[in-house]
Motif scaffolding. Structure first.
Motif, mmCIF file in Angstrom:
data_model
loop_
_atom_site.group_PDB
_atom_site.id
_atom_site.type_symbol
_atom_site.label_atom_id
_atom_site.label_comp_id
_atom_site.label_asym_id
_atom_site.label_seq_id
_atom_site.Cartn_x
_atom_site.Cartn_y
_atom_site.Cartn_z
ATOM 1 N N PHE A 238 0.834 5.389 -2.449
ATOM 2 C CA PHE A 238 0.018 4.973 -1.304
ATOM 3 C C PHE A 238 0.349 3.526 -0.939
ATOM 4 O O PHE A 238 0.492 3.202 0.247
ATOM 5 C CB PHE A 238 -1.474 5.076 -1.643
ATOM 6 C CG PHE A 238 -2.052 6.465 -1.533
ATOM 7 C CD1 PHE A 238 -1.251 7.593 -1.571
ATOM 8 C CD2 PHE A 238 -3.418 6.640 -1.389
ATOM 9 C CE1 PHE A 238 -1.792 8.870 -1.460
ATOM 10 C CE2 PHE A 238 -3.979 7.912 -1.279
ATOM 11 C CZ PHE A 238 -3.159 9.020 -1.321
ATOM 12 N N LEU A 239 0.457 2.665 -1.962
ATOM 13 C CA LEU A 239 0.767 1.252 -1.719
ATOM 14 C C LEU A 239 2.099 1.086 -0.998
ATOM 15 O O LEU A 239 2.223 0.255 -0.102
ATOM 16 C CB LEU A 239 0.819 0.479 -3.041
ATOM 17 C CG LEU A 239 -0.498 -0.062 -3.577
ATOM 18 C CD1 LEU A 239 -0.281 -0.740 -4.924
ATOM 19 C CD2 LEU A 239 -1.147 -1.036 -2.597
ATOM 20 N N LEU A 240 3.073 1.882 -1.382
ATOM 21 C CA LEU A 240 4.385 1.855 -0.722
ATOM 22 C C LEU A 240 4.250 2.110 0.782
ATOM 23 O O LEU A 240 5.071 1.671 1.564
ATOM 24 C CB LEU A 240 5.282 2.967 -1.277
ATOM 25 C CG LEU A 240 6.119 2.675 -2.503
ATOM 26 C CD1 LEU A 240 6.879 3.944 -2.905
ATOM 27 C CD2 LEU A 240 7.095 1.544 -2.220
ATOM 28 N N HIS A 241 3.217 2.861 1.133
ATOM 29 C CA HIS A 241 2.973 3.199 2.542
ATOM 30 C C HIS A 241 1.972 2.240 3.182
ATOM 31 O O HIS A 241 1.448 2.504 4.261
ATOM 32 C CB HIS A 241 2.483 4.648 2.659
ATOM 33 C CG HIS A 241 3.528 5.655 2.302
ATOM 34 N ND1 HIS A 241 3.827 5.975 0.997
ATOM 35 C CD2 HIS A 241 4.372 6.376 3.082
ATOM 36 C CE1 HIS A 241 4.810 6.867 0.991
ATOM 37 N NE2 HIS A 241 5.145 7.134 2.239
ATOM 38 N N GLY A 242 1.681 1.143 2.475
ATOM 39 C CA GLY A 242 0.790 0.126 3.026
ATOM 40 C C GLY A 242 -0.674 0.470 2.951
ATOM 41 O O GLY A 242 -1.492 -0.088 3.680
#
Length: 193
Positions: A17-21
């Motif tokens: 999720f973090l990778l997708h902001g």
């Protein structure tokens, strides 16, 4: 190297999720996933679409992310439909504080109940008293106070509440899929290709 059989845990999905902001917890979406698999036989495409919509992206940023998100669905479906009854909600583990874990359970419950409520009354007509009661109890979980300190008593309470959510999800799945888990499949001889 393929990650097809890699076990997806809370941290892996949260990192994805973090990778997708997105800073959101995967717990809410996991609750939605569990209920949608039980009530709608949610397809892989529909699941990816829902996650991307939730993350505010058009598609996963790379093949690895897509594989992880699809693996999450597959792993959940296998656990819900398996005869081992080893389904576990995707929640923060013991690396997180009890308050964070309680918040994760609350979010999971909210996601799960949202899909159940959106399904309307039609599926409810055939539900057992046990399932109805489990879902009513979950409504209490959706409003729990998550501002708790790390104590053995709170840990035990949280474990019991998590176990309740786990059983409610499995009960919903098995009642919507009579004849599953397919325990008989164990006797099937292995096929050779």
């Amino acid at each position: 190297m393929s990650l097809i059989n890699e076990r997806q845990d809370f941290a892996t999905i949260a990192d994805t999720f973090l990778l997708h902001g997105s800073m959101q917890s995967p717990a809410f979406l996991d609750g939605r996933l569990c209920a949608a698999l039980a009530l709608h036989d949610l397809s892989a495409e529909a699941w990816l679409e829902e996650v991307c919509l939730s993350l505010g992206v058009e598609q996963p940023r790379d093949a690895l992310s897509a594989e992880r998100l699809l693996g999450w669905r597959r792993q959940t479906l296998e656990a819900l439909s398996g005869s081992e009854l080893n389904f576990e909600p995707l929640l923060p583990d013991e690396l997180f504080s009890l308050a964070e874990r309680a918040q994760g359970l609350k979010e999971w419950t909210l996601g799960f109940l949202e899909v159940v409520q959106d399904a309307g009354d039609a599926p409810r007509r055939d539900w057992s008293a046990a399932l109805r009661e489990a879902l009513e109890d979950l409504e209490g979980l959706a409003v729990i106070d998550t501002d708790i300190d790390d104590s053995a008593e709170n840990e035990n309470d949280l474990f019991a509440l998590t176990e309740h959510a786990r059983m409610a999800a499995m009960l919903l799945y098995t009642e919507q899929h009579p004849g599953q888990p397919q325990v008989e499949q164990v006797d099937t001889p292995p096929t050779h290709h």
